[in-house]
Design an enzyme around this catalytic site. Structure first.
Site, short mmCIF file in Angstrom:
data_model
loop_
_atom_site.label_atom_id
_atom_site.label_comp_id
_atom_site.label_asym_id
_atom_site.label_seq_id
_atom_site.Cartn_x
_atom_site.Cartn_y
_atom_site.Cartn_z
N SER A 182 -31.69 6.37 -14.44
CA SER A 182 -30.42 7.07 -14.45
C SER A 182 -30.58 8.33 -15.29
CB SER A 182 -29.41 6.11 -15.08
OG SER A 182 -28.31 6.80 -15.58
N HIS A 241 -27.74 18.46 -18.73
CA HIS A 241 -26.74 19.48 -19.05
C HIS A 241 -27.44 20.78 -19.45
CE1 HIS A 241 -23.19 16.95 -18.86
NE2 HIS A 241 -23.83 16.02 -19.53
N HIS A 251 -26.58 14.82 -11.97
CA HIS A 251 -26.65 13.39 -12.29
C HIS A 251 -27.34 12.67 -11.15
CE1 HIS A 251 -24.69 9.47 -11.17
NE2 HIS A 251 -25.21 9.15 -12.32
N ASN A 295 -28.92 8.49 -10.10
CA ASN A 295 -29.12 7.09 -10.49
C ASN A 295 -29.68 6.35 -9.28
OD1 ASN A 295 -27.28 4.24 -10.27
ND2 ASN A 295 -28.49 4.55 -12.12
N ARG A 321 -31.01 2.29 -8.41
CA ARG A 321 -31.04 0.96 -9.03
C ARG A 321 -31.27 -0.15 -8.02
NH1 ARG A 321 -26.00 3.20 -8.87
NH2 ARG A 321 -24.50 2.06 -7.61
N HIS A 359 -27.32 19.75 -0.65
CA HIS A 359 -26.90 18.84 0.43
C HIS A 359 -27.92 18.81 1.57
CE1 HIS A 359 -22.89 17.23 -0.60
NE2 HIS A 359 -22.87 18.25 -1.44
N HIS A 418 -6.18 11.74 -12.34
CA HIS A 418 -5.21 12.37 -13.26
C HIS A 418 -5.35 13.89 -13.29
CE1 HIS A 418 -8.78 11.81 -15.80
NE2 HIS A 418 -8.33 12.80 -16.54
#
Lengths: 306, 306
Positions: A99, A103, A113, A115, A117, A147, A177
């Site tokens: 993972s 930055h 990012h 990951n 697994r 992409h 939110h």
């Protein structure tokens, strides 16, 4: 499969860390090996395992880059087993993966990012993972490149469906939110192979291809953008947007929540957080600015390859 | 009671904002009035209400200070009613309160949080609230002053129990993944009056006393510390510790979670977050430093008045 997967993920950690150090040119990774004692934190009993955490900080290109490898096993509570494999009984589990979050210092380079697994719970086995890009200044061609590379990897494998994985990524990396997506997307997949274990080898090939292709997705963007000039305005906006990254990871990210709640190693889990972040009340970008163009794209996911 | 409570909370917002502006001397509050349209976000239907959000940023003393007043009503889902009043049916609700977080610029001044609220769900009515202090440099006498004032308020009211509220505060403001408390505590109380509605007036007197005493708890500390010199070391440590504040608010705080999940006004809810924050991998303070002395106290809550 456990052995193959974990040894592959270790190799990937090496390959990707090497590429980051090369791109950075200044800083290098610090490595922490950690082992897990048996613990019975909320719903999980670990009976061992551990990981290799690698962090690079205050580099020339990367303000912070973290790449974690881990391999843990133990017993999962009935409650968690019901969620993961629809069986309401306590079962042995195994999880290994790699993972990473990078930055960059320059707001001209996007945060990335990824990951990958492999999990086993009782008799069920599956792969999951993905990668996504979070720019602070929108370069359409970067999003398209990212992409395009991902689609090419998917297209090489019958088990993979770029469009479905792209949609899942847009859906997952979303802050209700804020009514905003975290970035310009990528791909996201989970539970691959769980229901029909027969093509697990094919899925593993796809995951390998994807993970090995990671550097080609991201490195060219870094090379392209790292020498671009920028000012206080771009840096301030980057720090504000990093606040959204923190909000997503701490409020919504399943991996972060799972890790913290089952007693994972906090410093390894929270390596994903940006090194410097700001929040400012009710900040609204000026109309037609670069900032508002980015927000438009974050509010309405784009089909980059259409 | 609704009218008395909401009008009292508005007055408190005024009193406390005036004290902050006076202490700051440079910046003043911006006010946003907001109203809620009916919404049915996860478990709540609002049928109106709204609030007054006040934020002061980039002051001489306060890097950011937020004081919110709100008054909302509507219908709560059966699930939430079961949690709050042990009745598994959808019920009308009403909530009003004032909530504040002040982040001083100087690491020599502690961050403070306070909240006072009145709720009705079906036939049940109660008050909740509290206040707690988060220092970056430990001054024992500040912690003692803060707790002494709180204890004096509690001791004036038969309904209030300082020791119980102090323990509840230590328990609530805790980050399990860090094994640290958020600060040096204060008091925390909830559901006061819910079971036995008879002494609601007495409880309201206590809440009034507590809220009116807030300035006396905090302002003397600001006055005492605001001119102390500090360096990069203290500022860096403050930014790191603010990271813990973010972690607590986004992962654990019930008010933040409730607000975000029921579709509250995001900018008002997240006003509590610090303006500038940093995360650094595996940072450990030097033995016997000011930083390690603070961490010792955050790991093992102190009886400040013992």
């Amino acid at each position: 499969m456990k052995k193959d997967a974990s040894s592959f993920f270790k190799t990937i950690q090496d390959q990707i860390s090497a590429a980051v150090e090369e791109a950075d040119g200044l800083a290098s990774f610090k490595q922490d090996n950690w082992t897990r004692e048996e613990s019975s934190a909320r719903g999980t009993t670990m009976d061992g395992g551990g990981g290799r955490s690698r962090v690079l900080e205050e580099g020339a290109v990367f303000e912070r880059a973290g790449v974690n490898f881990s391999e843990v096993s133990g017993t999962l509570s009935a409650e968690m087993c019901e969620k993961l494999v629809s069986q309401k009984s306590s079962l042995p589990f195994y999880a290994t993966g790699v993972s990473l979050v990078f930055h960059p210092l320059s707001p001209m380079i996007p945060t990335v990012h990824a990951n990958f697994r492999y999990l086993e719970v009782g008799e069920k086995k599956w792969f999951g993972g993905g990668t996504d890009l979070t720019p602070y200044v929108l370069f359409k061609e970067d999003a398209q490149h990212f992409h395009k590379k991902l689609k090419e990897s998917c297209d090489r494998h019958a088990v993979a469906d770029y469009q479905a994985f792209k949609n899942a990524c847009d859906k997952y990396f979303y802050l209700p939110h804020r009514k905003e997506h975290r970035g310009i997307g990528g791909i996201f997949f989970d539970y691959m192979g769980r229901e029909d274990g027969e093509n697990l080898e094919d899925i593993f090939h796809f995951v390998k291809d994807m993970a090995q292709g990671f550097n080609d997705c991201y490195s060219p963007i870094v090379a392209q953008r790292k020498d671009l000039p920028y000012g206080e305005k771009e840096r301030d906006f980057q720090l504000l947007r990093r606040g959204r990254y923190v909000e997503f990871n701490l409020i919504h990210d399943r991996g972060t929540q799972f890790g913290l709640k089952t007693g994972g190693r906090t410093e390894s889990i929270l390596m994903s957080l940006p090194p410097l972040v700001s929040w400012k009340y009710n900040q609204q970008p000026e109309p037609d600015s670069n900032e508002s163009k980015l927000l438009e794209v974050l509010s309405n996911p784009v089909e980059w390859l259409a």
